[in-house]
Motif scaffolding. Structure first.
Motif, PDB file in Angstrom:
ATOM      1  N   PHE A  72       0.853  -1.185   0.000  1.00  0.00           N
ATOM      2  CA  PHE A  72       0.000   0.000   0.000  1.00  0.00           C
ATOM      3  C   PHE A  72       0.893   1.240   0.000  1.00  0.00           C
ATOM      4  O   PHE A  72       1.835   1.332   0.822  1.00  0.00           O
ATOM      5  N   THR A  73       0.589   2.177  -0.876  1.00  0.00           N
ATOM      6  CA  THR A  73       1.307   3.453  -0.893  1.00  0.00           C
ATOM      7  C   THR A  73       0.287   4.582  -0.867  1.00  0.00           C
ATOM      8  O   THR A  73      -0.557   4.680  -1.767  1.00  0.00           O
ATOM      9  N   ALA A  74       0.371   5.420   0.153  1.00  0.00           N
ATOM     10  CA  ALA A  74      -0.577   6.520   0.305  1.00  0.00           C
ATOM     11  C   ALA A  74       0.174   7.839   0.381  1.00  0.00           C
ATOM     12  O   ALA A  74       1.098   7.992   1.206  1.00  0.00           O
ATOM     13  N   GLU A  75      -0.198   8.755  -0.501  1.00  0.00           N
ATOM     14  CA  GLU A  75       0.300  10.131  -0.432  1.00  0.00           C
ATOM     15  C   GLU A  75      -0.766  10.956   0.285  1.00  0.00           C
ATOM     16  O   GLU A  75      -1.904  11.048  -0.183  1.00  0.00           O
ATOM     17  N   VAL A  76      -0.409  11.514   1.440  1.00  0.00           N
ATOM     18  CA  VAL A  76      -1.396  12.233   2.247  1.00  0.00           C
ATOM     19  C   VAL A  76      -0.906  13.628   2.579  1.00  0.00           C
ATOM     20  O   VAL A  76       0.312  13.893   2.615  1.00  0.00           O
ATOM     21  N   GLY A 124      -7.433   9.631  11.413  1.00  0.00           N
ATOM     22  CA  GLY A 124      -8.488   8.974  10.653  1.00  0.00           C
ATOM     23  C   GLY A 124      -8.017   7.866   9.744  1.00  0.00           C
ATOM     24  O   GLY A 124      -6.820   7.608   9.580  1.00  0.00           O
ATOM     25  N   MET A 125      -9.025   7.217   9.132  1.00  0.00           N
ATOM     26  CA  MET A 125      -8.796   6.041   8.311  1.00  0.00           C
ATOM     27  C   MET A 125      -8.341   6.426   6.910  1.00  0.00           C
ATOM     28  O   MET A 125      -8.916   7.312   6.271  1.00  0.00           O
ATOM     29  N   ILE A 126      -7.331   5.706   6.437  1.00  0.00           N
ATOM     30  CA  ILE A 126      -6.892   5.853   5.050  1.00  0.00           C
ATOM     31  C   ILE A 126      -7.521   4.745   4.211  1.00  0.00           C
ATOM     32  O   ILE A 126      -8.223   5.013   3.241  1.00  0.00           O
ATOM     33  N   THR A 159       4.485  10.502   2.546  1.00  0.00           N
ATOM     34  CA  THR A 159       4.289   9.247   1.837  1.00  0.00           C
ATOM     35  C   THR A 159       4.323   8.102   2.846  1.00  0.00           C
ATOM     36  O   THR A 159       5.330   7.932   3.561  1.00  0.00           O
ATOM     37  N   LEU A 160       3.228   7.360   2.891  1.00  0.00           N
ATOM     38  CA  LEU A 160       3.130   6.204   3.790  1.00  0.00           C
ATOM     39  C   LEU A 160       3.110   4.932   2.962  1.00  0.00           C
ATOM     40  O   LEU A 160       2.366   4.836   1.979  1.00  0.00           O
ATOM     41  N   VAL A 161       3.914   3.952   3.373  1.00  0.00           N
ATOM     42  CA  VAL A 161       3.982   2.676   2.656  1.00  0.00           C
ATOM     43  C   VAL A 161       3.873   1.543   3.668  1.00  0.00           C
ATOM     44  O   VAL A 161       4.567   1.554   4.705  1.00  0.00           O
ATOM     45  N   PHE A 162       2.993   0.600   3.377  1.00  0.00           N
ATOM     46  CA  PHE A 162       3.009  -0.660   4.130  1.00  0.00           C
ATOM     47  C   PHE A 162       3.312  -1.756   3.138  1.00  0.00           C
ATOM     48  O   PHE A 162       2.568  -1.965   2.162  1.00  0.00           O
ATOM     49  N   ASP A 163       4.409  -2.450   3.385  1.00  0.00           N
ATOM     50  CA  ASP A 163       4.890  -3.475   2.458  1.00  0.00           C
ATOM     51  C   ASP A 163       4.922  -4.817   3.184  1.00  0.00           C
ATOM     52  O   ASP A 163       5.546  -4.943   4.254  1.00  0.00           O
ATOM     53  N   PHE A 164       4.228  -5.814   2.614  1.00  0.00           N
ATOM     54  CA  PHE A 164       4.149  -7.133   3.252  1.00  0.00           C
ATOM     55  C   PHE A 164       4.716  -8.181   2.307  1.00  0.00           C
ATOM     56  O   PHE A 164       4.326  -8.255   1.134  1.00  0.00           O
ATOM     57  N   ASP A 199      -4.136  12.203  -1.155  1.00  0.00           N
ATOM     58  CA  ASP A 199      -3.853  12.727  -2.485  1.00  0.00           C
ATOM     59  C   ASP A 199      -3.733  11.620  -3.520  1.00  0.00           C
ATOM     60  O   ASP A 199      -4.092  11.814  -4.685  1.00  0.00           O
ATOM     61  N   SER A 200      -3.243  10.465  -3.116  1.00  0.00           N
ATOM     62  CA  SER A 200      -3.221   9.290  -3.998  1.00  0.00           C
ATOM     63  C   SER A 200      -3.115   8.056  -3.123  1.00  0.00           C
ATOM     64  O   SER A 200      -2.568   8.105  -2.012  1.00  0.00           O
ATOM     65  N   LEU A 201      -3.632   6.964  -3.619  1.00  0.00           N
ATOM     66  CA  LEU A 201      -3.614   5.694  -2.881  1.00  0.00           C
ATOM     67  C   LEU A 201      -3.471   4.565  -3.885  1.00  0.00           C
ATOM     68  O   LEU A 201      -4.282   4.434  -4.810  1.00  0.00           O
TER      69      LEU A 201
END
Length: 841
Positions: A670-674, A683-685, A730-735, A813-815
């Motif tokens: 998951f990559t989220a630009e916030v 809050g929830m992304i 930029t938030l990233v969760f990598d599994f 901004d992007s997900l």
């Protein structure tokens, strides 16, 4: 200008009517079917022959000149059912065994079902398909479940005509037929007959209730839902969340309120128009969610204190006393090799199991009471006398999906996870039945509620899986009040019964498509007291579910012996289910399938085996497939099929599991630009699932956090040590998944699923948290929850971290989500193929 008022008021209705007699006769419509209102007037009506639906319009019968003053208007006659056609209230409950309700000998009070039986008839030889979606497809179409595309539930659909969960256009539902003949039609409660991969705002909607002939739908999509916080709840095709603003909300009551209000409006607006109300509450499918008041009421009755063995004896005695089983019927033996006797249990086990049974019983009593309110509303409106009420107690036998121990979370069961009794007592005893459980009772109670038969839901070859109590009342017509009918019947007989009661013909063509004939036969021949004991007209009926099958033919039943207990849903399956191990029962003398006589009648076995294969070919039963939960991960033609890269908008809620991308048994990122606002973000992304299984990426007190909730039993959390500063991040969760993935299931091997893996949470390129998960969710997330972006519409994945809706205070901004599914090597395939070959040999 002088107005000749007398001439103005003249209108040549008599001439128009006379001319139209000829037109209608030419069109094959009997003139005698019209009302007294002049044809062409706004009040004109007509009944139709019903062979072609929708019926063609009547040719214009007025007169058109250059000026309106010299012309004669003509309105199309409104289509109405034949005179005397009844209202229809079709009720079906969920997962109720034959011996559960008091109406059929059980100990659980069901006064609404009692009332219908007292006003009409009790049917003791009515059958389902052994599973919910299939039974319901057969019910509304009048065709067998494989004929209707529902050999299994929609979440297990496979790409074969009998199993694709598509009701094809040549099988119009009873809703479509009645609606086209002038009925108002509505559907309340469970809809498990829309393909899961079509449950989204993108549709298509032709397989939704409103596309299958029902003017109005209020209910939930899927097999079950929390009654406290129902997911996938819709009004027509719009998702709704009414529980958010109503303290103490429970869908069982809310649904009855909705139906009563809707019928009241119909009676006010169109008092002469008959209606069909299809009423299908979630009770008593898990989760068992009665109100605390109902739990207290049942607990005070002490119905289950003596355990399941004595409960069976009590029910069996009641059934003989009521006459709902023959006096010669035998109680099938308790399966001591499979299930413990009550006196073998510890005190802790007894305490927990009694609690489970009390909550289940409260749920059934509560559901029946709310059904009673709907029936009372019909009576209060003065409509009872000419309302055909069909109340089917259960869509299959009592469910064994609670495991041998019961479970506080049915989602855990479908993923192969059991919860020990000690943990149930410690963490869930007082919560059992509340919004904090997705609870189900232990198998021995389910077996007892199927008294006097053996086996349970999912098992199609024994009556414990297929025998349903049913009551039918039509006060104006059925005069044998309280009568009992023992003729063999099946849910495919209900649609033909409704059509015959309404004097409506089965159509040959609907929307230009030739119709396949209904495969059931009407039960109206049993309504008259003089026919109480005439032979059944339904002489042959096949049964099949998960590769277990049987054939009923003229009083005999050939049965494929059980190879998989109904509570064992995961693990390798029989790769050759077509190779039967036959048992034979003479149902004429052996009501409960207690004496296998196959060895004494080899010629009958051979005869019925041929009948079975004939029926299986005729009704799309092949190919036989003994798999159960592994079908949950079968690829289906959703909008996400074949994709691995997904980009989402900043806010989007209500994405159902059937169309959401799956991250199970795979690596993913998951990559989220916030953008975090001044004062900090919260809050929830993105989330999918909730309290009973799921994941979520969110900011809590400004700290980026990713949580996996594993069946409400364990939570694994990755949390950044610091809150995000205002601005862009930029938030990233990598599994990184450790297993071979779901592809191994094609080789009858479960070793690739549910494995562990390592997750990393990154903030602006830096790793801030890294954890190993020892195991993951192998098969399915909480099915009554959605994927949500920007807020959470269901239950929290972590109750301690936040409360819903937990809307994101900044901007997403992007997900993006990338799913990297494992690919089997040639060596892996060769090894798995060799293992499967050895197992089949």
């Amino acid at each position: 200008m002088t107005i000749n008022r007398g001439k103005l008021m003249q209108c040549p209705w008599r001439q128009i009517a006379t001319a139209l007699m000829t037109v209608l006769a030419t069109a094959g419509i009997a003139a005698a079917q019209q009302t007294n209102a002049p044809l062409g007037s706004p009040a004109a009506t007509r009944a139709i022959d019903g062979l072609q639906l929708p019926a063609p319009d009547v040719p214009f019968g007025g007169k058109i000149e250059r000026n309106a003053m010299q012309s004669t208007p003509f309105w199309q006659p409104r289509i109405v059912p034949p005179n005397g056609a009844p209202n229809v209230l079709l009720i079906i409950t969920d997962d109720v065994g034959f011996g559960a309700p008091a109406t059929f000998g059980g100990v659980i009070p069901t006064p609404a079902l009692d009332k219908i039986a007292a006003m009409g008839l009790r049917y003791t030889n009515m059958h389902s398909t052994a599973l919910c979606s299939p039974t319901r497809a057969a019910l509304i179409t009048g065709r067998n479940h494989h004929s209707s595309g529902f050999g299994v539930i929609s979440e297990q659909a496979t790409g074969y005509p009998g199993y694709d969960s598509v009701i094809t256009k040549d099988k119009a539902t009873v809703g479509t037929i009645l609606k086209s003949n002038g009925y108002n039609t509505s559907w309340f409660g469970k809809n498990h007959n829309t393909p899961g991969y079509q449950v989204s705002m993108a549709g298509p909607f032709d397989q939704w209730p409103t596309g299958m002939g029902f003017d109005y739908f209020y209910g939930f999509m899927g097999g079950d839902t929390s009654q406290w916080t129902p997911g996938n709840l819709f009004r027509n095709t719009t998702q709704i969340y009414p529980y958010e603003s109503r303290k103490g909300y429970n869908l069982i009551t809310a649904m009855a309120d909705e139906a009563i209000d809707y019928m009241s409006q119909l009676n006010a607006l169109a008092p002469d128009q008959p209606w069909l109300v299809y009423y299908a509450p979630g009770g008593t499918h898990a989760p068992h969610h009665p109100t605390p008041e109902w739990i207290k009421q049942i607990e005070d009755m002490h119905l289950f204190d003596d355990g399941w063995n004595k409960l069976r004896d009590t029910i069996f005695a009641n059934q003989k006393k009521l006459g709902v089983i023959p006096q010669t019927a035998e109680l099938t033996p308790w399966p001591s090799d499979l299930l413990k006797n009550w006196d073998q249990l510890t005190d802790d086990e007894k305490k927990m199991f009694i609690r489970q049974a009390n909550v289940y019983a409260a749920y059934l009593a509560y559901t029946d009471a709310e059904i009673g309110r709907v029936i009372q509303a019909v009576e209060d409106a003065g409509e009872l006398d000419n309302t055909l009420i069909i109340y089917i107690s259960g869509d299959n036998g009592s469910s064994a999906e609670g495991t041998l121990l019961g479970t506080p979370n049915e989602v855990a069961m479908f993923n192969g996870v059991e919860v020990p009794v000690s943990a149930q007592l410690k963490h869930f005893y007082d919560l059992w039945g509340s919004e904090h459980t997705y609870n189900h009772m232990a198998v021995p109670w389910s077996w007892a509620f199927d008294t006097p038969f053996k086996w349970t839901k999912q098992i199609s070859s024994y009556f414990g899986g297929t025998r349903q109590g049913m009551a039918i009342a039509w006060p104006k017509v059925i005069t044998d009040k309280g009568g009992i009918r023992n003729q063999f019947a099946h849910v495919i007989d209900i649609a033909p019964t409704i059509l015959e009661a309404a004097a409506i013909r089965e159509p040959s063509v609907v929307d230009g498509i030739a119709q396949s004939p209904m495969e059931g036969s009407s039960l109206m021949y049993t309504f008259d007291a003089v026919n109480a004991k005439v032979p059944a007209r339904h002489l042959t009926q096949y049964f099949e579910m998960f590769g277990n099958y049987a054939i009923y033919h003229e009083g005999w039943m050939l049965v494929d012996k059980i190879s998989r207990p109904s509570w064992v849903t995961a693990g390798p399956q029989d790769v050759n289910p077509a190779k039967a191990d036959w048992e034979l029962y003479n149902i004429n003398t052996d009501w409960t399938q207690n004496h296998d006589v196959a060895a004494r009648h080899p010629e009958k076995v051979k005869e019925l085996e041929a009948v079975w294969w004939r029926e299986a070919r005729k009704y799309n039963v092949m190919p036989l497939d003994a798999s159960v939960v592994s079908r949950l991960v079968t690829p289906r033609p959703s909008s996400t099929a074949g994709r691995s890269d997904f980009t989402f908008p900043g806010r989007m809620t209500g994405i159902s599991n059937g169309v959401a991308p799956s991250i199970l048994n795979a690596s993913y990122t998951f990559t989220a630009e916030v953008t975090v606002p001044e004062g900090g973000g919260e809050g929830m992304i993105i989330t999918q699932g909730g309290r009973f299984t799921g994941y979520g990426l969110f900011l809590r007190k400004g700290k980026p956090t990713f949580v996996w909730n594993l069946f409400g039993l364990q939570k694994v959390a990755w949390e950044a040590p610091d809150a995000l500063a205002p601005g862009k991040h930029t938030l990233v969760f990598d599994f990184n998944y450790d297993g071979l993935g779901a592809a191994t299931l094609a080789f009858n091997d479960f070793s690739g699923i549910g494995k562990g893996g390592t997750g990393e949470l990154k903030v602006d390129g830096a790793v801030v948290a890294k954890h190993k998960m020892e195991y993951t969710v192998p098969l399915i997330l909480a099915w009554d929850e959605n994927m949500d972006i920007g807020s959470d519409t269901g239950t929290p994945v972590d109750d301690a971290a936040y409360a819903v809706p937990f809307a994101f205070t900044g901007s997403i901004d992007s997900l993006n989500l990338i799913v990297n599914r494992p690919v089997l090597s040639d060596a892996d395939k060769a090894r798995l193929e060799e293992a499967m070959k050895k197992a089949s040999d």
